[in-house]
Design a protein around this motif. Structure first.
Motif, PDB file in Angstrom:
ATOM      1  N   VAL A 242       0.867  -1.180   0.000  1.00 17.78           N
ATOM      2  CA  VAL A 242       0.000   0.000   0.000  1.00 17.78           C
ATOM      3  C   VAL A 242       0.901   1.225   0.000  1.00 17.78           C
ATOM      4  CG1 VAL A 242      -1.738   1.342   1.239  1.00 17.78           C
ATOM      5  CG2 VAL A 242      -1.854  -1.163   1.257  1.00 17.78           C
ATOM      6  N   MET A 243       0.619   2.194  -0.867  1.00 17.52           N
ATOM      7  CA  MET A 243       1.386   3.440  -0.909  1.00 17.52           C
ATOM      8  C   MET A 243       0.445   4.636  -0.955  1.00 17.52           C
ATOM      9  SD  MET A 243       4.645   2.652  -3.389  1.00 17.52           S
ATOM     10  CE  MET A 243       5.921   1.520  -2.804  1.00 17.52           C
ATOM     11  N   GLY A 244       0.907   5.729  -0.365  1.00 17.62           N
ATOM     12  CA  GLY A 244       0.140   6.969  -0.400  1.00 17.62           C
ATOM     13  C   GLY A 244      -1.083   6.942   0.484  1.00 17.62           C
ATOM     14  N   SER A 245      -1.017   6.212   1.595  1.00 10.85           N
ATOM     15  CA  SER A 245      -2.138   6.207   2.534  1.00 10.85           C
ATOM     16  C   SER A 245      -2.020   7.391   3.499  1.00 10.85           C
ATOM     17  CB  SER A 245      -2.173   4.882   3.311  1.00 10.85           C
ATOM     18  OG  SER A 245      -3.394   4.755   4.017  1.00 10.85           O
ATOM     19  N   VAL A 246      -3.004   7.502   4.361  1.00  9.32           N
ATOM     20  CA  VAL A 246      -3.093   8.658   5.270  1.00  9.32           C
ATOM     21  C   VAL A 246      -2.291   8.399   6.536  1.00  9.32           C
ATOM     22  CG1 VAL A 246      -4.685  10.046   6.660  1.00  9.32           C
ATOM     23  CG2 VAL A 246      -5.353   9.270   4.366  1.00  9.32           C
ATOM     24  N   MET A 247      -1.590   9.443   6.989  1.00 10.63           N
ATOM     25  CA  MET A 247      -0.897   9.379   8.281  1.00 10.63           C
ATOM     26  C   MET A 247      -1.756  10.112   9.301  1.00 10.63           C
ATOM     27  SD  MET A 247       1.612   8.285   9.967  1.00 10.63           S
ATOM     28  CE  MET A 247       2.341   8.569  11.577  1.00 10.63           C
ATOM     29  N   ASP A 248      -2.485   9.356  10.117  1.00  9.92           N
ATOM     30  CA  ASP A 248      -3.357   9.958  11.123  1.00  9.92           C
ATOM     31  C   ASP A 248      -2.663   9.950  12.490  1.00  9.92           C
ATOM     32  OD1 ASP A 248      -3.690   7.078  10.996  1.00  9.92           O
ATOM     33  OD2 ASP A 248      -5.183   7.328  12.562  1.00  9.92           O
ATOM     34  N   ALA A 249      -3.313  10.574  13.450  1.00 10.36           N
ATOM     35  CA  ALA A 249      -2.694  10.732  14.768  1.00 10.36           C
ATOM     36  C   ALA A 249      -2.376   9.394  15.421  1.00 10.36           C
ATOM     37  CB  ALA A 249      -3.621  11.557  15.670  1.00 10.36           C
ATOM     38  N   ASN A 250      -3.233   8.407  15.209  1.00 15.39           N
ATOM     39  CA  ASN A 250      -3.017   7.091  15.817  1.00 15.39           C
ATOM     40  C   ASN A 250      -2.296   6.118  14.892  1.00 15.39           C
ATOM     41  OD1 ASN A 250      -4.388   7.768  18.265  1.00 15.39           O
ATOM     42  ND2 ASN A 250      -6.350   7.509  17.194  1.00 15.39           N
ATOM     43  N   ASP A 251      -1.969   6.572  13.693  1.00 17.27           N
ATOM     44  CA  ASP A 251      -1.261   5.750  12.710  1.00 17.27           C
ATOM     45  C   ASP A 251      -1.971   4.407  12.496  1.00 17.27           C
ATOM     46  OD1 ASP A 251       0.640   4.942  10.887  1.00 17.27           O
ATOM     47  OD2 ASP A 251       2.069   4.252  12.399  1.00 17.27           O
ATOM     48  N   THR A 252      -3.224   4.490  12.032  1.00 18.72           N
ATOM     49  CA  THR A 252      -4.017   3.270  11.843  1.00 18.72           C
ATOM     50  C   THR A 252      -4.433   3.032  10.386  1.00 18.72           C
ATOM     51  OG1 THR A 252      -6.056   4.493  12.320  1.00 18.72           O
ATOM     52  CG2 THR A 252      -4.969   3.381  14.174  1.00 18.72           C
ATOM     53  N   TYR A 253      -4.492   4.094   9.592  1.00 14.66           N
ATOM     54  CA  TYR A 253      -5.106   3.996   8.270  1.00 14.66           C
ATOM     55  C   TYR A 253      -4.408   2.986   7.365  1.00 14.66           C
ATOM     56  CZ  TYR A 253      -8.295   7.944   8.993  1.00 14.66           C
ATOM     57  OH  TYR A 253      -9.287   8.750   9.449  1.00 14.66           O
ATOM     58  N   VAL A 254      -3.096   3.075   7.274  1.00 14.87           N
ATOM     59  CA  VAL A 254      -2.384   2.199   6.344  1.00 14.87           C
ATOM     60  C   VAL A 254      -2.492   0.733   6.769  1.00 14.87           C
ATOM     61  CG1 VAL A 254      -0.091   2.258   7.442  1.00 14.87           C
ATOM     62  CG2 VAL A 254      -0.285   1.974   4.960  1.00 14.87           C
ATOM     63  N   PHE A 255      -2.528   0.490   8.082  1.00 15.85           N
ATOM     64  CA  PHE A 255      -2.648  -0.885   8.572  1.00 15.85           C
ATOM     65  C   PHE A 255      -4.059  -1.425   8.316  1.00 15.85           C
ATOM     66  CE2 PHE A 255       0.713   1.111  11.164  1.00 15.85           C
ATOM     67  CZ  PHE A 255       1.772   0.290  10.796  1.00 15.85           C
ATOM     68  N   ASN A 256      -5.056  -0.555   8.475  1.00 18.96           N
ATOM     69  CA  ASN A 256      -6.427  -0.963   8.142  1.00 18.96           C
ATOM     70  C   ASN A 256      -6.566  -1.247   6.637  1.00 18.96           C
ATOM     71  OD1 ASN A 256      -7.263  -0.719  10.790  1.00 18.96           O
ATOM     72  ND2 ASN A 256      -8.002   1.382  10.541  1.00 18.96           N
ATOM     73  N   ASP A 257      -5.930  -0.397   5.822  1.00 20.68           N
ATOM     74  CA  ASP A 257      -5.926  -0.627   4.371  1.00 20.68           C
ATOM     75  C   ASP A 257      -5.379  -2.013   4.051  1.00 20.68           C
ATOM     76  OD1 ASP A 257      -6.938   1.874   3.845  1.00 20.68           O
ATOM     77  OD2 ASP A 257      -5.042   2.738   3.138  1.00 20.68           O
ATOM     78  N   MET A 258      -4.255  -2.342   4.668  1.00 19.54           N
ATOM     79  CA  MET A 258      -3.600  -3.618   4.384  1.00 19.54           C
ATOM     80  C   MET A 258      -4.488  -4.789   4.799  1.00 19.54           C
ATOM     81  SD  MET A 258      -1.007  -5.172   3.073  1.00 19.54           S
ATOM     82  CE  MET A 258       0.241  -3.889   2.912  1.00 19.54           C
ATOM     83  N   GLU A 259      -5.064  -4.719   5.979  1.00 18.80           N
ATOM     84  CA  GLU A 259      -5.915  -5.827   6.429  1.00 18.80           C
ATOM     85  C   GLU A 259      -7.106  -6.026   5.497  1.00 18.80           C
ATOM     86  OE1 GLU A 259      -6.581  -4.807  10.663  1.00 18.80           O
ATOM     87  OE2 GLU A 259      -5.535  -6.706  11.067  1.00 18.80           O
ATOM     88  N   LYS A 260      -7.673  -4.925   4.993  1.00 16.04           N
ATOM     89  CA  LYS A 260      -8.809  -5.030   4.078  1.00 16.04           C
ATOM     90  C   LYS A 260      -8.440  -5.761   2.796  1.00 16.04           C
ATOM     91  CE  LYS A 260     -11.374  -0.838   5.431  1.00 16.04           C
ATOM     92  NZ  LYS A 260     -11.791   0.508   4.952  1.00 16.04           N
ATOM     93  N   ILE A 261      -7.332  -5.377   2.175  1.00 16.84           N
ATOM     94  CA  ILE A 261      -6.996  -5.982   0.883  1.00 16.84           C
ATOM     95  C   ILE A 261      -6.473  -7.412   1.048  1.00 16.84           C
ATOM     96  CG2 ILE A 261      -6.607  -3.754  -0.214  1.00 16.84           C
ATOM     97  CD1 ILE A 261      -3.605  -4.212  -0.015  1.00 16.84           C
ATOM     98  N   ILE A 262      -5.842  -7.700   2.193  1.00 19.27           N
ATOM     99  CA  ILE A 262      -5.373  -9.068   2.429  1.00 19.27           C
ATOM    100  C   ILE A 262      -6.560  -9.998   2.689  1.00 19.27           C
ATOM    101  CG2 ILE A 262      -4.135 -10.556   4.057  1.00 19.27           C
ATOM    102  CD1 ILE A 262      -2.269  -9.165   2.134  1.00 19.27           C
ATOM    103  N   ASN A 263      -7.502  -9.568   3.519  1.00 22.62           N
ATOM    104  CA  ASN A 263      -8.695 -10.397   3.774  1.00 22.62           C
ATOM    105  C   ASN A 263      -9.478 -10.635   2.491  1.00 22.62           C
ATOM    106  OD1 ASN A 263      -8.095 -10.533   6.508  1.00 22.62           O
ATOM    107  ND2 ASN A 263      -9.409  -8.805   7.053  1.00 22.62           N
ATOM    108  N   TYR A 264      -9.613  -9.595   1.695  1.00 18.44           N
ATOM    109  CA  TYR A 264     -10.301  -9.715   0.402  1.00 18.44           C
ATOM    110  C   TYR A 264      -9.583 -10.729  -0.489  1.00 18.44           C
ATOM    111  CZ  TYR A 264     -11.530  -8.372  -4.399  1.00 18.44           C
ATOM    112  OH  TYR A 264     -11.911  -8.375  -5.718  1.00 18.44           O
ATOM    113  N   SER A 265      -8.261 -10.680  -0.493  1.00 20.36           N
ATOM    114  CA  SER A 265      -7.472 -11.544  -1.369  1.00 20.36           C
ATOM    115  C   SER A 265      -7.576 -13.008  -0.972  1.00 20.36           C
ATOM    116  CB  SER A 265      -6.013 -11.098  -1.374  1.00 20.36           C
ATOM    117  OG  SER A 265      -5.897  -9.777  -1.880  1.00 20.36           O
TER     118      SER A 265
END
Length: 407
Positions: A242-265
């Motif tokens: 995953v590239m170009g994801s959001v850097m939020d205060a809790n640093d969760t977005y990119v990890f949530n992105d990854m879990e979504k696409i891995i579960n889908y796959s």
């Protein structure tokens, strides 16, 4: 005989309504064993890789040093900037050294910016020479839309890649035992030659969760949040980028992105292009009923597969999907479907999977088609045998006549 056939767009029943929505601007998942792309989002879009760059630095370290080699701390390493996510080993004195194993862990777990320059200087003499090594390696791996400048991934407008190219690099790095071992560590304590110790923890929050067995994080303000991650579930390995994801205060977005696409796959079912025992194509083929001699005959042959021909439906695969048919061994026996008469190669972004092809020509049509030749051949054989018999009888008769004359 080789026939090139470009796959046509087909209507399939596989649902695409469950494709996940993510914050990352570009992403990809790949089956580690086969190299097949499973999920794709703008996989050819030029992106900044940030510290996921350190995967190629790690790979070059693994290929040029052993774990016990000593790596000196250099001036170019000392001047590297740091932030909350990309740190440094400071304070370390110039010419202090560390084992290659500890530098590798510092690079991949701690994401130490100075560790990358330690590797570059010690392997190539300086970062300029190392940049050439990085780009040479990228070229050999056919990362055609990638150019590296820095060994740690700090921003440079000429330092870029795509998620597709990064998936190529990440897969090769993961298959290196040393790199894979380091990515899999949650924490470690490393030390310098003067006894300075550092306790480091892996920046990949997904490690050890739901089958995640490794990866590499990355972030710069220009690149956004980046992540490479590897998973193993029920013996099957899938990797994601995953590239170009959001850097939020809790640093969760990119990890949530990854879990979504891995579960889908892991859940995604393959799309069937040609079902088991279905006709792929009908070809007009030539063969010799008498195999080694005699005239050729022409017959219309339906070509069938005896297993499902399938692929993962996504934009990347559909763009490059191609079928190539290669035929050989055209004999009466093979045309009866007793053996394979060729293969169907399904190409998806350079990855080729091969399926055997069989004839589905009706045996009755083959017999009917070949009967005149069989009858003609039989007639020739009969005539030949009659002639031989007459010749033999004539010879025998002449012998008897000569004997009578003697007596």
């Amino acid at each position: 005989m080789s026939l090139n056939v470009f796959a046509e767009t087909v209507d399939v029943t596989a649902s695409t309504t469950n494709v996940p929505t993510i914050y990352g601007q570009a992403a990809i998942t790949v089956d580690v064993a086969t190299g097949e792309i499973i999920y794709a989002k703008d996989v050819y879009k030029q992106m900044y890789p940030a510290s996921t760059t350190k995967l190629i630095t790690a790979l070059l370290l693994a290929q040029n040093r052993v774990k016990t080699d000593k790596i000196k701390y250099t001036q170019s390493a000392k001047v590297q900037p740091a932030d909350s996510l990309n740190v440094n080993f400071h304070p370390i004195g110039l010419n202090e050294n560390m084992s290659s194993a500890d530098v590798m862990d510092g690079l991949l777990l701690f994401s130490a910016n100075d560790a990358a320059y330690m590797i570059a200087d010690n392997i190539a003499g300086n970062s300029t020479n190392f940049m050439k090594m990085m780009n040479d390696k990228a070229s050999k791996l056919k990362m055609t839309k990638t150019h590296f400048v820095t060994p740690n991934g700090l921003h440079d407008p000429e330092h870029y890649t795509t998620t597709y190219d990064m998936s190529i690099l990440a897969r090769v790095a993961f298959l290196n035992p040393w790199v894979k071992e380091s990515m899999n560590k949650k924490q470690n304590t490393i030390s310098t030659s003067k006894g300075t110790t550092f306790k480091i923890e892996n920046s990949n929050k997904l490690l050890g969760v739901n089958g995640c067995i490794g990866g590499k994080t990355g972030y710069t303000s220009k690149a956004g949040r980046c992540l490479v991650a590897f998973y193993e579930r029920n013996g099957r390995e899938i990797m994601g980028v995953v590239m170009g994801s959001v850097m939020d205060a809790n640093d969760t977005y990119v990890f949530n992105d990854m879990e979504k696409i891995i579960n889908y796959s892991y859940d995604l079912q393959r799309t069937v292009l040609h079902a088991n025992n279905s006709v792929v194509k009908t070809e007009t083929l030539k063969y010799k009923p008498l195999k080694f001699f005699g005239p050729e005959k022409t017959v219309s042959v339906p070509l069938v597969v005896k297993e499902d021909v399938s692929y993962y439906k996504n934009d990347a695969n559909q763009k490059d999907l191609k079928e190539n048919i290669n035929l050989s061994n055209i004999t009466v026996s093979s045309l009866k479907g007793n053996e394979s008469i060729g293969s169907l190669g399904l190409t998806q972004k350079g990855e080729i999977k091969t399926y055997k092809l069989y004839s589905a020509a009706p045996s009755g049509s083959l017999i009917k088609n070949s009967m005149p030749i069989y009858l003609m051949s039989a007639a020739i054989v009969i005539i030949f045998l009659v002639v031989i018999t007459l010749i033999i009888r004539t010879k025998n008769l002449n012998k008897r006549k000569r004997r009578r004359r003697r007596y």
